[in-house]
Design an enzyme around this catalytic site. Structure first.
Site, short mmCIF file in Angstrom:
data_model
loop_
_atom_site.label_atom_id
_atom_site.label_comp_id
_atom_site.label_asym_id
_atom_site.label_seq_id
_atom_site.Cartn_x
_atom_site.Cartn_y
_atom_site.Cartn_z
N MET A 110 4.20 -1.49 -4.61
CA MET A 110 4.96 -2.19 -3.57
C MET A 110 4.14 -3.33 -3.00
SD MET A 110 7.33 0.63 -1.73
CE MET A 110 6.09 1.30 -0.65
N ALA B 209 0.86 -5.59 -1.39
CA ALA B 209 -0.26 -5.48 -0.44
C ALA B 209 -1.40 -4.78 -1.18
CB ALA B 209 0.13 -4.74 0.84
N LEU B 210 -1.72 -5.35 -2.34
CA LEU B 210 -2.62 -4.69 -3.29
C LEU B 210 -4.02 -4.50 -2.73
CD1 LEU B 210 -1.58 -6.48 -6.62
CD2 LEU B 210 -0.67 -4.36 -5.64
N SER C 171 -4.77 2.53 1.49
CA SER C 171 -3.32 2.49 1.55
C SER C 171 -2.90 1.16 2.17
CB SER C 171 -2.81 3.64 2.42
OG SER C 171 -1.48 3.41 2.81
N SER C 172 -1.78 0.63 1.69
CA SER C 172 -1.26 -0.60 2.28
C SER C 172 -0.97 -0.38 3.76
CB SER C 172 0.01 -1.03 1.55
OG SER C 172 -0.23 -1.11 0.17
N ARG C 173 -0.64 0.85 4.12
CA ARG C 173 -0.28 1.15 5.51
C ARG C 173 -1.50 1.22 6.43
NH1 ARG C 173 4.08 4.12 2.80
NH2 ARG C 173 6.07 3.34 3.59
N HIS D 277 -4.83 0.19 -6.02
CA HIS D 277 -3.92 -0.38 -7.04
C HIS D 277 -4.71 -0.94 -8.22
CE1 HIS D 277 -1.35 -1.05 -3.28
NE2 HIS D 277 -0.58 -0.31 -4.03
P1 AMP Z 1 2.39 1.78 -3.53
O1 AMP Z 1 2.18 0.32 -3.63
O2 AMP Z 1 1.89 2.40 -2.27
O3 AMP Z 1 3.81 2.20 -3.88
O4 AMP Z 1 1.49 2.42 -4.67
C1 AMP Z 1 1.61 2.01 -6.01
C2 AMP Z 1 0.78 2.93 -6.86
O5 AMP Z 1 -0.59 2.85 -6.45
C3 AMP Z 1 1.18 4.42 -6.75
O6 AMP Z 1 1.08 5.03 -8.02
C4 AMP Z 1 0.16 4.95 -5.79
O7 AMP Z 1 -0.07 6.33 -5.94
C5 AMP Z 1 -1.06 4.16 -6.18
N1 AMP Z 1 -2.05 4.13 -5.11
C6 AMP Z 1 -1.87 3.71 -3.84
N2 AMP Z 1 -2.99 3.89 -3.12
C7 AMP Z 1 -3.90 4.45 -3.94
C8 AMP Z 1 -5.25 4.89 -3.80
N3 AMP Z 1 -5.90 4.80 -2.64
N4 AMP Z 1 -5.88 5.41 -4.88
C9 AMP Z 1 -5.23 5.51 -6.06
N5 AMP Z 1 -3.97 5.12 -6.27
C10 AMP Z 1 -3.30 4.60 -5.22
#
Ligand code: AMP
Length: 297
Positions: free
Chosen positions: A31, A33-34, A188-190, A38
């Site tokens: 989603m 906000a890499l 986390s993006s959050r 990611h």
């Molecule tokens: P998101 O952008 O939050 O939907 O995450 C996209 C992908 O990145 C998903 O498969 C998440 O599980 C993975 N992801 C997000 N944060 C992390 C992290 N800290 N470590 C490993 N994978 C992550």
């Protein structure tokens, strides 16, 4: 050079051409906000042999419930493109929601069963239906041989494995361990929502996981004792806990009594946590016997 595509048909054509040219297509859905989490998935896709790598950046409205953070979810496309460029990503797919779900769109991928009705499924009704729907569409467009997901979203990973198996989707699913900040907080993006004080208090989450993992390593197998350690440490920092449980790592069923004795090397249960700090909802987990303890200073 990373190619940026916004149209579904253009993405489908580009990926078809890559496959025809004999490229091994890897896919990392996000989603945006890499962050380093990611980018670790991108690295994993390369290690697994992907030589044509697609990253999608799409804040999928279907997986957000009412009152959630869809409108304020961080969108940093320009920076994201730079990161993808540096990592050698071949295609970034960043559609507009109206183009991805055009007028008239009304199909949903429905999952039925306890894997999706507990934990995140219970706290966020419709969430996994939204995740499954966007993924089936993205898999159809990209046609990847392999896709990489993060274990940060442990339940989502298990749901995706189930979805792929149940619908015979021709894609191999890989999972990458959670990438953490120096202080142990899962990236986390959050995390961008957290004020300095909230950030400090959120550190109770990795601390709780680390303490419980320590007990596990010392031989504690009573679920109640593990759960109590998890919850009491969490309560030192977070405002509310949506759940903090010890669950079977395959089925995500909550455990009771004694965890079946297992050898030192064997994978144990997973600790699952969702908690709120100053209005920000954070999820985290630790797979006992598999994950390294979060580094906490
Ligand atoms: P998101 O952008 O939050 O939907 O995450 C996209 C992908 O990145 C998903 O498969 C998440 O599980 C993975 N992801 C997000 N944060 C992390 C992290 N800290 N470590 C490993 N994978 C992550």
């Amino acid at each position: 050079m990373t190619e940026r595509l916004t149209e579904r048909t253009a993405l489908q054509r580009r990926c078809e051409a890559a496959r025809r040219a004999g490229r091994f297509v890897g896919f990392v859905p996000t989603m945006g906000a890499l962050h380093e989490g990611h980018m670790a998935l991108v690295g994993e896709a390369r290690r697994q042999g992907a030589d044509f790598l697609v990253v999608s950046i799409f804040v999928n409205p279907l997986q957000f419930g009412e009152g959630e953070d869809l409108a304020r979810y961080p969108r940093t496309l320009r920076e994201d493109l730079v990161r993808c460029e540096r990592a050698g990503v071949d295609v970034v797919f960043a559609p507009r929601p109206e183009a991805f779900y055009p007028p008239g769109f009304q199909s949903r991928v429905r999952l039925d069963g306890e894997l999706v009705t507990r934990w995140e499924g219970a706290c966020r009704p419709g969430h996994f239906e939204g995740v499954a729907t966007v993924l089936v569409k993205l898999f159809s467009l990209v046609g990847p041989s392999m896709a990489v997901f993060g274990r940060k979203d442990f339940q989502q990973w298990r749901v995706v494995e189930r979805l792929v198996a149940d619908l015979d989707l021709p894609v191999r699913v890989h999972a990458h361990p959670t990438v953490r900040e120096c202080d142990g907080l899962a990236r986390s993006s959050r995390n961008r929502y957290l004020s300095e004080s909230a950030r400090e208090r959120a550190r109770a989450i990795p601390r709780a996981l680390a303490r419980t993992a320590g007990l596990w390593e010392a031989g504690e197998r009573r679920v109640a004792a593990l759960r109590e350690a998890l919850r009491s440490t969490l309560s030192e920092g977070v405002d509310t806990v949506d759940y903090a449980e010890v669950a079977d790592a395959q089925t995500l069923e909550p455990l009771e009594g004694l965890v079946r004795p297992c050898t030192q090397k064997e994978a144990g249960p997973v600790l699952l946590v969702a908690a709120r700090v100053e209005g920000t909802r954070l999820i985290d987990n630790l797979w006992l016997g598999v994950d390294a303890s979060p580094l906490v200073s």
